[in-house]
Write a protein that holds these residues in place. Structure first.
Motif, PDB file in Angstrom:
ATOM      1  N   GLU A 198     135.097  44.283  19.521  1.00 27.35           N
ATOM      2  CA  GLU A 198     134.362  43.304  20.309  1.00 27.35           C
ATOM      3  C   GLU A 198     134.931  41.906  20.143  1.00 27.35           C
ATOM      4  OE1 GLU A 198     130.039  44.397  21.195  1.00 27.35           O
ATOM      5  OE2 GLU A 198     130.192  44.332  19.020  1.00 27.35           O
ATOM      6  N   SER A 223     138.461  46.706  24.838  1.00 28.25           N
ATOM      7  CA  SER A 223     137.006  46.596  24.870  1.00 28.25           C
ATOM      8  C   SER A 223     136.357  47.683  24.030  1.00 28.25           C
ATOM      9  CB  SER A 223     136.503  46.671  26.319  1.00 28.25           C
ATOM     10  OG  SER A 223     135.113  46.583  26.371  1.00 28.25           O
ATOM     11  N   HIS A 275     133.262  55.966  25.952  1.00 30.62           N
ATOM     12  CA  HIS A 275     134.581  55.366  26.181  1.00 30.62           C
ATOM     13  C   HIS A 275     135.678  56.432  26.107  1.00 30.62           C
ATOM     14  CE1 HIS A 275     133.863  51.025  26.407  1.00 30.62           C
ATOM     15  NE2 HIS A 275     132.907  51.180  25.518  1.00 30.62           N
ATOM     16  N   ARG A 278     126.316  46.152  25.597  1.00 29.35           N
ATOM     17  CA  ARG A 278     127.470  45.538  26.233  1.00 29.35           C
ATOM     18  C   ARG A 278     128.383  44.949  25.165  1.00 29.35           C
ATOM     19  NH1 ARG A 278     127.066  47.415  31.359  1.00 29.35           N
ATOM     20  NH2 ARG A 278     128.734  45.944  31.888  1.00 29.35           N
ATOM     21  N   SER A 279     129.607  44.656  25.524  1.00 31.28           N
ATOM     22  CA  SER A 279     130.510  44.052  24.557  1.00 31.28           C
ATOM     23  C   SER A 279     130.110  42.600  24.313  1.00 31.28           C
ATOM     24  CB  SER A 279     131.953  44.124  25.050  1.00 31.28           C
ATOM     25  OG  SER A 279     132.173  43.178  26.072  1.00 31.28           O
ATOM     26  N   GLN A 317     128.188  55.280  22.264  1.00 33.84           N
ATOM     27  CA  GLN A 317     129.141  54.450  23.003  1.00 33.84           C
ATOM     28  C   GLN A 317     130.593  54.901  22.834  1.00 33.84           C
ATOM     29  OE1 GLN A 317     129.293  51.823  25.072  1.00 33.84           O
ATOM     30  NE2 GLN A 317     127.175  51.120  25.243  1.00 33.84           N
ATOM     31  N   GLU A 340     131.901  40.166  26.735  1.00 34.49           N
ATOM     32  CA  GLU A 340     131.356  40.165  28.090  1.00 34.49           C
ATOM     33  C   GLU A 340     130.064  39.362  28.150  1.00 34.49           C
ATOM     34  OE1 GLU A 340     129.487  43.212  31.424  1.00 34.49           O
ATOM     35  OE2 GLU A 340     129.800  43.872  29.368  1.00 34.49           O
TER      36      GLU A 340
END
Length: 702
Positions: free
Chosen positions: A20, A16, A679, A93-94, A675, A97
């Motif tokens: 993407e 993730s 992560h 968001r990804s 981001q 997802e």
């Protein structure tokens, strides 16, 4: 053939974080938007083809082939892919997802064979007792609004008083659209499931006969997975011409979408509060712009963001990007109720209802009219308390009280769901006299049944009390049954939470009473006054909607507010039903404090095993942003981490950090650059106590 495919990868996984879109092999080219089944680890999952992968330069032998193509379903339209791509980027968001969660759950688990069997299976037609509904003659205000919508491109903010006939404007616009474009589709969104049935009935009555069975469908989380899949397929194939739904409906695949309507646009329910925290209202605006479709936002109490975006042009200001359309008059010459403020400091102690209010309710019942009593707190009391040792019914898993529910003698946490029987005595000191503190809808219902036990209706029957809240409407069909009882006149006094305060057309209600509204003003959220004003004005709009009935009864339509702060600005603005003045005052305060809509915000939240670990992750994230010079020269400000107002839920500690900027673009650029840091931190051994983190863009609760 190599394809880039969006799949829902595990949250915070290396996959993730790194990419993407995943690369798979296919025996032939597939159009973008095709639905496929692909291997992911030891599972087989649903994927959406995003296009050919022309940039791959690795070892082809390691690329897995797709498992199957869902050929029975036509590829998703390019406009849907653009919507999902924008939502994923904006809400951090990804792509996988966002794409997979936007599809009906049944699609995610069905194999190709199971899907084929389901599509072949003949579905029985839904039984609807549809009464033909002819278009009503528009009032002058409605006609002027429709003319402006026809002449301009929008978006439009329909600022209509409660009872002004906004729904008829929606119906008229849909009707005019179908006359111009026989294949067009319309999306109508409402904030809550309980508002869907009556709106669906209106649209069914108006359009089913001319558009055919199945032309009007609903989409909301209260439907079963097969029902949601059926509605989604009807929309995707173009069979469904009108889609009614809650926030999830904004992602419906509608290839011929030409009109989007967001009713009660101010409602916070349009903001998703779990997983991908999108705003369905804002996505509707974006989708309308992308498709060059018209968007109508409707409300009697617009959000301050929409009010500011629809400001008229002036010599100093070019104006907002929305066109504001006003309908201040109620249909049938009905008037807003007269507001009566009751200073509870002057009333008997421990009184649930002021004597004057109780007398007013009694008079209404004796004349055959209906009263609505609003308290936005379910249960009997918010907490049980021991006067000897100070024990309170705290939840063992949350930093919140367990609510006392008298009907089944339980204590329930409304945050984690933990429930237990009410103790016979104080668990701390053994005192048998433990008392309820505060009020809930159960307590109001019980008090009214006691106080009105000798009051009779015109037919000699005793007064009938009903309660509508999340506890009394759990069973399927329970809400519809209770609403039908109110419409039929089988209920004299209705007690409820905000569920009954908006959207319902109760024709016989001539009195609305709000009990203990001051609680909403105790919130630390800067939007609390705006939300309270909106809730109370919406509740007031349930009274006096049938002007002919009110005239025949000869009643004065009233709203009573029991408050400890009658001088508060919210109540003084309500006294004049002056939304414009209230909005101007609130916007000035927001401007002075540099708060939305004059600034843009995001929140990063961390959940961990301890509050120390949660805040440590947020501090490390802030320090990493500084060390990577992500904030250098930007207009973004990162505040220190703090606990949430309810900092522990289900034994998980929660902390948050506010990020703010006067520039939406600067905030988005910072979040995108940040981001990878988040992560990386999530995988660092120092933060093994972290349960999860998330970013909430344009948060509605702080």
């Amino acid at each position: 053939m190599l394809l880039s495919i969006a799949v829902h990868t595990p949250a915070y996984s290396a996959i993730s974080a790194a990419s993407e879109l995943l690369t798979y092999q296919a025996p032939q080219a597939l159009p973008a938007g095709s639905l496929v089944r692909v291997p992911l680890g030891n599972r087989e999952v649903l994927g959406v083809v995003w296009g050919p992968d022309t940039a791959f330069s690795g070892d082809l032998a390691k690329i897995k082939p797709i498992s199957a193509v869902l050929e029975a379903i036509a590829p998703l339209p390019a406009s849907w892919l653009r919507l999902v791509h924008f939502a994923a980027r904006y809400y951090q968001r990804s792509l996988g997802e966002m794409a997979i969660s936007a599809l009906p759950p049944a699609l995610r688990d069905l194999t190709v064979e199971q899907l084929a069997r389901r599509l072949k299976r003949k579905k029985p037609a839904d039984a609807h007792a549809v009464t033909a509904d002819q278009a009503l003659a528009l009032s002058p205000e409605q006609a002027e609004v429709c003319e402006q919508i026809d002449k301009n491109s929008g978006p439009f903010l329909l600022f209509g008083s409660t009872g002004s006939g906004k729904t008829e404007v929606y119906l008229h616009q849909a009707e005019a659209l179908f006359q111009r474009d026989p294949d067009a589709q319309v999306l109508v969104m409402v904030p809550e499931i309980n508002l869907t049935p009556q709106l669906e009935a209106r649209f069914q009555a108006r359009f089913s006969a001319r558009l055919g069975e199945g032309a009007v469908v609903s989409m909301h989380s209260g439907m079963t997975a097969p029902q949601r899949l059926k509605s989604w397929l009807a929309a995707h194939t173009g069979q469904a011409r009108i889609v009614l739904g809650t926030r999830m409906a904004v992602f419906a695949s509608l290839p011929h979408l030409r009109l989007l309507i967001v009713d009660e646009e101010h409602d916070a329910s349009y903001k998703q509060q779990e997983a991908a925290r999108y705003s369905a209202r804002d996505l509707a605006i974006w989708r309308g712009h992308d498709l060059q479709a018209k968007v109508i936002l409707g409300s009697a109490t617009p959000s301050l963001e929409s009010w500011w975006a629809s400001r008229p042009a002036s010599s100093q200001d070019a104006g907002g990007r929305y066109l504001r359309l006003a309908m201040p008059s109620r249909i049938g010459a009905g008037q807003m109720p007269r507001l009566r403020l009751v200073d509870m400091r002057q009333q008997p102690r421990q009184a649930v209802f002021a004597p004057a209010l109780l007398q007013a309710i009694t008079e209404r019942v004796e004349r055959g009219e209906q009263a609505l009593v609003l308290l936005n707190r379910r249960g009997f009391a918010p907490v049980l308390f021991c006067g000897d040792c100070g024990w309170k019914s705290d939840c063992p898993h949350c930093s919140a009280h367990q609510v006392f529910h008298k009907t089944d003698r339980t204590l329930r946490c409304h945050h984690c769901g933990f429930s237990q029987r009410v103790p016979l005595a104080c668990p701390s000191c053994g005192n048998p006299d433990i008392l309820p503190l505060g009020k809930g809808t159960e307590q109001l219902e019980e008090a009214l049944e006691r106080l009105l036990r000798n009051v009779q209706r015109p037919d000699g029957q005793p007064a009938r009390i009903a309660r509508i809240d999340a506890d009394t409407t759990k069973a399927k069909g329970a809400l519809e049954e209770k609403i039908a009882d109110v419409h039929a006149g089988d209920v004299d006094v209705l007690v409820g939470t905000q569920m009954v305060a908006k959207g319902h057309d109760f024709r016989r209600v001539t009195l609305v009473a709000a009990v203990q509204p001051d609680d909403a003003l105790m919130s630390s959220d800067f939007r609390a006054p705006e939300r309270l004003f909106s809730l109370l004005l919406q509740a007031a709009g349930r009274a006096g909607r049938d002007a002919a009935y009110v005239a025949a009864q000869g009643s004065a339509v009233e709203m009573w507010l029991q408050t400890q702060q009658p001088e508060h600005a919210v109540y003084q603005a309500l006294r004049r039903w002056d939304y414009s003045g209230f909005a101007a005052q609130q916007l000035q305060e927001r401007r002075d404090a540099a708060m939305p809509p004059f600034a843009h915000q995001a929140i990063i939240r961390a959940d961990a095993r301890s509050q120390q670990e949660a805040q440590a992750f947020l501090r490390a994230a802030s320090e990493l942003a500084q060390s990577q010079q992500l904030l250098q020269g930007s207009e973004v400000f990162v505040y220190p981490p703090i606990p949430l107002s309810i900092q522990r839920v289900a034994n998980v500690e929660r902390a948050q950090m506010l990020i703010e900027s006067p520039s939406r673009k600067a905030l988005q650029q910072f979040l995108r650059a940040w981001q990878p840091c988040l992560h990386w931190l999530r995988a660092h051994p120092e933060h093994k106590g972290l349960v999860r983190w998330l970013v909430d863009v344009d948060p509605q609760a702080i």
